[in-house]
Structures are given as structure tokens and as C-alpha cells.
Design a protein around this motif. Sequence first.
Motif, short mmCIF file in Angstrom:
data_model
loop_
_atom_site.label_atom_id
_atom_site.label_comp_id
_atom_site.label_asym_id
_atom_site.label_seq_id
_atom_site.Cartn_x
_atom_site.Cartn_y
_atom_site.Cartn_z
N ALA A 181 0.84 -1.19 0.00
CA ALA A 181 0.00 0.00 0.00
C ALA A 181 0.88 1.24 0.00
N HIS A 182 0.35 2.34 -0.54
CA HIS A 182 1.14 3.55 -0.71
C HIS A 182 1.38 4.31 0.60
N GLY A 183 0.47 4.16 1.56
CA GLY A 183 0.63 4.89 2.81
C GLY A 183 0.47 6.39 2.62
N TYR A 184 -0.70 6.80 2.19
CA TYR A 184 -0.98 8.21 1.90
C TYR A 184 -0.68 9.09 3.11
N LYS A 185 0.03 10.18 2.88
CA LYS A 185 0.39 11.11 3.95
C LYS A 185 -0.56 12.32 3.89
N ALA A 186 -1.47 12.36 4.86
CA ALA A 186 -2.48 13.41 4.88
C ALA A 186 -1.87 14.72 5.38
N ALA A 187 -2.42 15.82 4.90
CA ALA A 187 -2.00 17.15 5.35
C ALA A 187 -3.24 18.04 5.44
N GLU A 188 -3.31 18.84 6.50
CA GLU A 188 -4.47 19.71 6.65
C GLU A 188 -4.38 20.89 5.69
N GLY A 189 -5.48 21.27 5.15
CA GLY A 189 -5.51 22.40 4.22
C GLY A 189 -6.83 22.46 3.50
N ALA A 190 -6.93 23.35 2.54
CA ALA A 190 -8.16 23.52 1.79
C ALA A 190 -7.83 23.77 0.32
N VAL A 191 -8.76 23.36 -0.54
CA VAL A 191 -8.63 23.57 -1.98
C VAL A 191 -9.91 24.22 -2.47
N VAL A 192 -9.76 25.27 -3.25
CA VAL A 192 -10.90 25.91 -3.91
C VAL A 192 -10.74 25.70 -5.41
N LEU A 193 -11.75 25.09 -6.04
CA LEU A 193 -11.74 24.89 -7.48
C LEU A 193 -12.70 25.86 -8.13
N VAL A 194 -12.27 26.50 -9.20
CA VAL A 194 -13.15 27.38 -9.98
C VAL A 194 -12.94 27.08 -11.46
N ALA A 195 -14.01 27.17 -12.22
CA ALA A 195 -13.93 26.98 -13.67
C ALA A 195 -14.86 27.96 -14.36
N HIS A 196 -14.31 28.74 -15.26
CA HIS A 196 -15.08 29.70 -16.05
C HIS A 196 -15.82 30.71 -15.16
N LEU A 197 -15.19 31.09 -14.07
CA LEU A 197 -15.72 32.11 -13.17
C LEU A 197 -14.66 33.17 -12.95
N THR A 198 -15.04 34.32 -12.46
CA THR A 198 -14.06 35.37 -12.21
C THR A 198 -13.11 34.95 -11.10
N ALA A 199 -11.88 35.42 -11.16
CA ALA A 199 -10.88 35.07 -10.15
C ALA A 199 -11.31 35.49 -8.76
N ALA A 200 -12.14 36.52 -8.67
CA ALA A 200 -12.56 37.03 -7.37
C ALA A 200 -13.35 35.99 -6.57
N VAL A 201 -14.05 35.09 -7.26
CA VAL A 201 -14.82 34.05 -6.56
C VAL A 201 -13.90 33.19 -5.71
N GLY A 202 -12.87 32.65 -6.33
CA GLY A 202 -11.92 31.81 -5.60
C GLY A 202 -11.15 32.58 -4.55
N GLU A 203 -10.79 33.82 -4.86
CA GLU A 203 -10.02 34.62 -3.92
C GLU A 203 -10.80 34.92 -2.65
N ARG A 204 -12.10 35.21 -2.79
CA ARG A 204 -12.92 35.50 -1.61
C ARG A 204 -13.06 34.26 -0.74
N GLU A 205 -13.30 33.11 -1.36
CA GLU A 205 -13.45 31.87 -0.58
C GLU A 205 -12.13 31.49 0.09
N ALA A 206 -11.02 31.67 -0.61
CA ALA A 206 -9.71 31.35 -0.04
C ALA A 206 -9.41 32.24 1.16
N ALA A 207 -9.78 33.51 1.06
CA ALA A 207 -9.55 34.44 2.17
C ALA A 207 -10.37 34.03 3.39
N GLN A 208 -11.61 33.60 3.15
CA GLN A 208 -12.47 33.17 4.25
C GLN A 208 -11.92 31.91 4.91
#
Length: 333
Positions: A181-208
Motif C-alpha cells: 500500500a502507498h501509505g498516503y500522507k495526509a495534510a491539513e488544508g483547503a482547496v478551492v476549485l473554480v472553472a469559467h468564473l471570475t478570479a474574485a470568486v476563488g479569492e474570496r473563498e480562499a480568504a475566508q
Amino acid sequence: MLLRGPTPDSMHVPMLAIEVQTHDVEVRTALALAAATQCPVTIENVGGASGIGRRHLAWARAAAAVCGGTAQGALGMSTLEFEPGAVASGQHEVAIGVGRSAVELAWVVLPAALTAPGAVDVLVRGATHTVDAPGAGWLVRSLAPRLETLGRSVTAEVEQTGFAPGSGKLRLRVGAVGETAHGYKAAEGAVVLVAHLTAAVGEREAAQLAQAGFACRVIEAASSSPGNAIALDVLDGKRREVFTACGQRGVSGAELVETQLARACAWRESGADLSCESGDAWLVALALGGGGEYTVPGPSPNTARIAEIVEKFIDVEVSLRVDGSLTRIEVRP
């Protein structure tokens, strides 16, 4: 470790009859376990008053693909018959209709793949992010690594992001018995995905999210359809969980983030082993893997239904017991 698959007499067992209560999770679970245990099944009342839909047929075709089985049913009818064959190692490709969840489809084929003696590689086509199912991040970084604790090498990856109503690609790989087995190494964090939206959408969510203490990445996804999704990877000692959500009309980005932060906080403070979504999938895995127990903050509306289906296919007893503020789920051979 080869998970519990068919018995020597499995090719001669009578067809199991199950009447579902119109809930799709019952249909998916029955098909997944029929393929994994090589137990033929007749599923009645599929889709309720609407009858069998395209999604039900896609799930049945996918289950049949990984085990050389056959499925009989037609749109609008109420009965679906599934006759499994032997689970086949090697490469497979399965797909579901436009806008339907590839993650749900992946779970239909994973139990059978876990019982195969050789390596299995499955390309799953469908939406990787939908409103009504866990996102691909949950499959890739929560469920797949957890399945590896049963002794098989299990990985999932997103080859192409697809927001509903578009389509994307997931790749599932289950290693041969004995493969490390690969032994996945977890790390705390967050990912915001955006597609065909203004950059401000992702930036606001990332800031929050950053304000809540999560290191966050914003990724411009190459999806054919516009969309927005977030995933929170939460660690608490040896516990880990992934919470996902997909944006929808009428729900602001701030509300989307706030709801997932609340879910993550509630799980962390509860002390539960798993989230409800992970708990439902883990119930099936433990039944195939010989049993075990775990806690969730509270059973999902689907837990009892899944337990009932599991007990019909596998000789185990599933108990759900209130344990303080948690629910303890035990699977006993």
C-alpha cells in the motif's frame, strides 16, 4: 489481503430478491455487493413511481463491467435483475450520464475491485463535482487511503475535472494482492476549485478559509462546464477527514464555505472516527474485510438502509448503537 469475495458455491446460489424503498443508495449498494460476492440479485421498486432511470442502468452496467456480469432492466420499469460473473483483474472503463456523479459510480465498482486477486484499473467517466454527492477530493484523499488500511494498494485520482452538468474522468487503481500500500500522507488544508468564473470568486473563498486557519490553494480547473467547489482536509491527531461541497444557484460562496467549516468543526469536536459519508462507505468495506467498528457523529439517513442490504449479501451482523453523543457502528462476522 484479499477481501471477502465469493464462496466456492457462489456460482450456484439462488437469486436474492430485494425490494428497495426508492432510495438510490440501496440500489448502488446492492449492485456493488452483488458484483463483489457474485450473488445474483433481483431489485424491486427501483426508482419508485418513476421506475428505472438512466442512472440505475449506468450503475448496473458498471457493476457488470468489472465482473463480467449481465443486467436486465428497462427505463420506466420497476425491476432490475443482475447476474454477476467472475471479478476480472485488468483494465475497465465505465461511464454515467451527463451531470451524474462519477464518485457514486466509482463506489459501485470499488467493492468488486477490492475482491479481485490481480490489479484492477478503472477509468470512471462522469461529473467529478455535483451538488448531491461527495466531491472527488473525498474519494481521492479520504476513502481511497482509508481502504488501504485493509491491506490492498488503493488509489484514486482526478484525470479531468468535470462540474455538473459536464463530465470528467476519475482513475481508480487497486493493486494486486501482496502489493504494498502507498501509505498516503495526509495534510491539513483547503482547496478551492473554480472553472469559467471570475478570479474574485476563488479569492474570496480562499480568504475566508485562511481566516479560519486553513492554508488554501485556488485552482483554475479545466472543466467544460462552469463551477465552483471546495474541499477541507481536516486532521485531528490520528483522525483525518475530507469535507467537500459544490456551489449551486442561490447559495453564495460565503455560505458554501461557512457550511463546510461548520461541518468540519462539528466533526472535529465530536471525537468521531469518521464523518457520516465516510461511515456509510466504510460499513461496506468492513463487511467485506472481516468486520470492525467505528464511530460517526450520527448515522446518516442511509446508514440503516445500507446495513440492511449488507446483511442480505454477507454473513455479518451490523449494529448501530448510541454511544454518548456519537453513534457506534459495529460489523461482526
